[in-house]
Design a protein around this motif. Sequence first.
Motif, PDB file in Angstrom:
ATOM      1  N   PRO A  43       0.808  -1.146  -0.218  1.00  0.00           N
ATOM      2  CA  PRO A  43       0.052  -0.037   0.029  1.00  0.00           C
ATOM      3  C   PRO A  43       0.938   1.295   0.186  1.00  0.00           C
ATOM      4  CG  PRO A  43      -0.785  -1.536   1.765  1.00  0.00           C
ATOM      5  CD  PRO A  43       0.549  -1.970   1.063  1.00  0.00           C
ATOM      6  N   ALA A  44       0.283   2.393  -0.155  1.00  0.00           N
ATOM      7  CA  ALA A  44       0.861   3.662  -0.130  1.00  0.00           C
ATOM      8  C   ALA A  44       1.613   4.006   1.036  1.00  0.00           C
ATOM      9  CB  ALA A  44       0.067   4.917  -0.715  1.00  0.00           C
ATOM     10  N   THR A  45       0.808   3.592   2.330  1.00  0.00           N
ATOM     11  CA  THR A  45       1.646   3.435   3.508  1.00  0.00           C
ATOM     12  C   THR A  45       0.957   2.472   4.456  1.00  0.00           C
ATOM     13  OG1 THR A  45      -0.039   5.190   4.536  1.00  0.00           O
ATOM     14  CG2 THR A  45       1.953   6.131   3.494  1.00  0.00           C
ATOM     15  N   PHE A  46       1.799   1.975   5.340  1.00  0.00           N
ATOM     16  CA  PHE A  46       1.406   1.063   6.267  1.00  0.00           C
ATOM     17  C   PHE A  46       2.224   1.147   7.497  1.00  0.00           C
ATOM     18  CE2 PHE A  46       4.321  -1.030   3.414  1.00  0.00           C
ATOM     19  CZ  PHE A  46       5.099  -2.044   4.139  1.00  0.00           C
ATOM     20  N   THR A  47       1.750   0.504   8.430  1.00  0.00           N
ATOM     21  CA  THR A  47       2.333   0.107   9.749  1.00  0.00           C
ATOM     22  C   THR A  47       2.530  -0.991  10.088  1.00  0.00           C
ATOM     23  OG1 THR A  47       0.539   0.626  10.931  1.00  0.00           O
ATOM     24  CG2 THR A  47       1.812   2.441  10.594  1.00  0.00           C
ATOM     25  N   ASP A 216      -4.834   5.112   3.616  1.00  0.00           N
ATOM     26  CA  ASP A 216      -5.062   5.493   2.476  1.00  0.00           C
ATOM     27  C   ASP A 216      -4.039   6.527   2.129  1.00  0.00           C
ATOM     28  OD1 ASP A 216      -8.736   4.976   2.015  1.00  0.00           O
ATOM     29  OD2 ASP A 216      -7.032   3.518   1.623  1.00  0.00           O
ATOM     30  N   ASP A 217      -3.786   7.659   3.025  1.00  0.00           N
ATOM     31  CA  ASP A 217      -3.161   8.798   2.808  1.00  0.00           C
ATOM     32  C   ASP A 217      -1.580   8.385   2.837  1.00  0.00           C
ATOM     33  OD1 ASP A 217      -3.773   8.456   5.752  1.00  0.00           O
ATOM     34  OD2 ASP A 217      -1.994   9.789   5.705  1.00  0.00           O
ATOM     35  N   ALA A 218      -0.677   9.076   2.269  1.00  0.00           N
ATOM     36  CA  ALA A 218       0.680   8.795   2.075  1.00  0.00           C
ATOM     37  C   ALA A 218       1.400   9.832   2.851  1.00  0.00           C
ATOM     38  CB  ALA A 218       0.959   8.869   0.987  1.00  0.00           C
TER      39      ALA A 218
END
Length: 242
Positions: A43-47, A216-218
Amino acid sequence: MKPTLLILTLCVAAAAQTKTDASKAPSGQPNLLDPSTMTAKAPATFTVRFDTTKGPFTVKVTRAWAPNGADHFYNLVRAGFFTDAAFFRVIPGFMAQFGISARPEVSRIWANSNIQDDPVKESNTRGMVTFAQTSARNSRSTQLFINYGDNSRLNADRFAPFGEVTKGMEVVDRIYSGYGEQPDQGAITSQGKAYLDKAFPRLDRINSAVIESSPDDAGKDGSKDGSKKDDSKKKADPKSTS
């Protein structure tokens, strides 16, 4: 250290193939013994939450920083690669390095499964997470390091950060560093956890690493506070032997 090639009889080879087929994950699931199943786009961002023998910490990955590195890390976490992996090279003021599998059979599979370099877009400052590599281009495999201080000098050598510790950096700071650079990476690769348990029993380890969220946000959260690095002795760049 490269595994020695052995010439096997047809019967043994057939048995091994049967065992490998039986161990394959269901279709669409990542399988550590089959890198071809681990090619999902992150994904664009993930933790990712790491639970370690020192406590938990969280890494936020921003794919745009280093897409190849982010994708590779994403797939390794999904497949459980980091379970029982030790922080085998920890140098105060510099970095904590990990990412050799606790299982020799997994290390053999990934010995030559390198990824392409990414352009360096972020700096190797405190808390940033980066893949280790050799001096050769496109040599990143499974080893990573977390920067303890301002190691921006590494930027010029293609070390491209893809994530940042956003929670629990104080846990990372407490990872056991008493063995320095003594653990032998070749022995870890060939013998796995058994070697480290016997020779370096105080090393801290990763109990689990799991993906917590994929917003969803980066956007980038947390802060990158550079800290003084220890120049009392020469420090070798984080390198992989694979």
